[in-house]
Design an enzyme around this catalytic site. Structure first.
Site, PDB file in Angstrom:
ATOM      1  CB  VAL A  22      -0.944   0.010   1.223  1.00 58.78           C
ATOM      2  CG1 VAL A  22      -1.677   1.349   1.320  1.00 58.78           C
ATOM      3  CG2 VAL A  22      -1.936  -1.130   1.124  1.00 58.78           C
ATOM      4  CB  THR A  90      -4.413  -3.066  10.830  1.00 60.11           C
ATOM      5  OG1 THR A  90      -5.053  -2.876   9.552  1.00 60.11           O
ATOM      6  CG2 THR A  90      -3.868  -1.748  11.313  1.00 60.11           C
ATOM      7  CB  THR A 125      -7.940  -1.740   7.444  1.00 59.63           C
ATOM      8  OG1 THR A 125      -7.780  -1.537   6.037  1.00 59.63           O
ATOM      9  CG2 THR A 125      -9.369  -2.164   7.744  1.00 59.63           C
ATOM     10  CB  CYS A 265      -8.400  -6.241   2.176  1.00 53.36           C
ATOM     11  SG  CYS A 265      -7.282  -4.839   2.034  1.00 53.36           S
ATOM     12  NE  ARG A 336       0.452  -8.388   3.058  1.00 58.51           N
ATOM     13  CZ  ARG A 336       0.039  -7.134   2.948  1.00 58.51           C
ATOM     14  NH1 ARG A 336       0.040  -6.348   4.005  1.00 58.51           N
ATOM     15  NH2 ARG A 336      -0.390  -6.675   1.786  1.00 58.51           N
TER      16      ARG A 336
END
Length: 439
Positions: A22, A90, A125, A265, A336
């Site tokens: 990101v 996060t 997030t 996500c 991930r």
């Protein structure tokens, strides 16, 4: 003069804290317009970037070589910046509760180096309330400054889709909110320097935080519905892909397909929403059910592998199973929270130690994360079962003849082919007599 104008005139700098999938694209994009400091606590990562290599493959090594972005692992360099963007991960803990250590750590770090007149924007997030109730107090304590007086804070959730070459950072509408109207507009102006898709301001930071967790929870629920259908159709002997193809001929079909749901996500954000909702006394039913279904798909697929091996008269514990793909999605090196790991774990319960092939994943990262060694597909032979778990372009380009060379020399009905994403031609495979299963 506004901070935005000082940034444009290159009188002030912007910092990006967290240079992963990101943060890196954001930092590189801003560096085309203003002076940017790219910070990460990982010294090795910083050295890789300085050498002109992009391991994320999000912006490309050529862009890294040519960027004016200043890469550093020295936190004191942040004192040179007035506009800070936080883009750290996060994740969730083992018990599925939010792990806020990275975002809290970033807040301590920025707070130690925060100067008057600065703006701090969080992209990580979080559940609604984290920015104002957890992050701001840390910034104030570390800096000795007061939010709203000496510095301002905002929230702008990241919406980058790793591996997506169409929906890019610059083309996706940016959600923005600040602690007050003035900071909201200034943050919006700064993001407008790089966002062609437009900036959408909302009334509060909590609203912006909620938008992020809800949009991914919505996708999670829709995929869970398709996964539940796939499990039922498997018992009914109905081809889920054929059902989906037929359903999608209607104008209002949503286009979702069954599959593994991992990554940073969709497989994580709903847990942030669930945590805060339960803390406030509401126990979600739909979102929680969706998470249970999607988290169980790896085990379901592994069980399908075992059943097909048995039906092919294979001795399960002696079977050589090859899994193609370990990243959490196609054409992306991000491993991930990959749900392929769940397939591997379940197979090991049956004394099967699968071989893993993935041209996109980094060997060292895979070993550190999952203790799995990657092998090249060209060395695969005598396989009893091949599992196509991830839809990489390299795998889609393989022909049935290519796969046939990797199998044990046996009758085709004893060669088990598990096509999780349904990327192969079913009719062609069945005509060859393979033992074939797809989700």
């Amino acid at each position: 003069m506004l901070l935005y104008e000082k940034l444009v005139n290159k009188e002030e700098k912007l910092s990006l804290v967290g240079l992963g999938y990101v943060g890196l694209p954001i930092a590189v994009a801003f560096a085309k317009q203003i002076n940017v400091i790219g910070f990460d606590t990982n010294d090795k990562k910083i050295e890789i970037y300085k050498s002109g290599v992009d391991p994320t493959k999000e912006v490309g090594s050529e862009a890294i070589k040519n960027t004016t972005l200043e890469f550093t692992a020295d936190e004191t360099k942040l004192r040179e910046a007035k506009f800070h963007i936080v883009a750290v991960p996060t994740p969730v803990n083992q018990d599925k509760t939010p792990n806020l250590d990275p975002v809290e750590g970033a807040s301590h770090l920025i707070g130690r180096n925060l100067t008057k007149g600065s703006i701090v924007v969080y992209e990580s997030t979080v559940y609604p309330g984290v920015t104002e109730e957890i992050c701001i107090p840390i910034l104030e304590k570390e800096s000795g400054l007061k939010c709203g007086i000496d510095f301002r804070v905002g929230y702008s959730p990241e919406r980058i889709n790793p591996g997506d070459k169409i929906h890019r950072l610059e083309t996706i509408t940016k959600i923005v909110s600040g602690v007050d109207d003035e900071s909201t507009m200034e943050i919006a102006n700064v993001y407008n320097l790089i966002i062609k898709g437009g900036v959408h301001t909302v009334s509060s930071i909590k609203t912006a935080e909620a938008i992020k967790v809800v949009e991914n929870s919505q996708r999670d629920i829709n995929i869970a519905f398709m996964n539940e259908l796939a499990m039922v159709f498997d018992r009914m002997g109905i081809d889920t892909n054929e059902v989906v193809e037929g359903m999608n001929t209607k104008w209002n079909a949503l286009g979702f397909k069954p599959g593994l749901v991992g990554g940073h996500c969709i497989g994580v954000d709903p847990y942030y929403f669930l945590y805060e909702a339960e803390r406030l006394g509401y126990h979600s039913q739909i979102i929680a059910a969706g998470r249970r279904i999607n988290d169980g798909m790896g085990e379901f697929i592994a069980d399908a592998i075992i059943k097909n091996l048995i039906q092919a008269n294979k001795v399960v514990r002696r079977s050589k199973v090859v899994i193609f793909g370990i990243t959490f999605k196609e054409n992306c090196p991000d491993i991930r929270n990959s749900k392929v790991e769940d397939i591997i774990k379940t197979l090991k319960e049956y004394c099967i130690d699968p071989i893993i092939v993935d041209p996109w994943a980094n060997q060292e990262d895979v070993w550190n994360e999952y203790k799995v060694e990657l092998v090249d597909k060209d060395v695969i032979n005598d396989a009893d079962c091949i599992v196509l778990a991830v839809e990489h372009n390299e795998f889609k380009a393989l022909t049935l003849d290519d796969f046939d060379k990797m199998f044990v020399k046996d009758q085709n009905d004893k060669k088990v082919l598990i096509d999780v994403k349904g990327i192969l031609n079913k009719d062609e495979i069945q005509a060859k007599g393979y033992s074939y299963w797809r989700l």
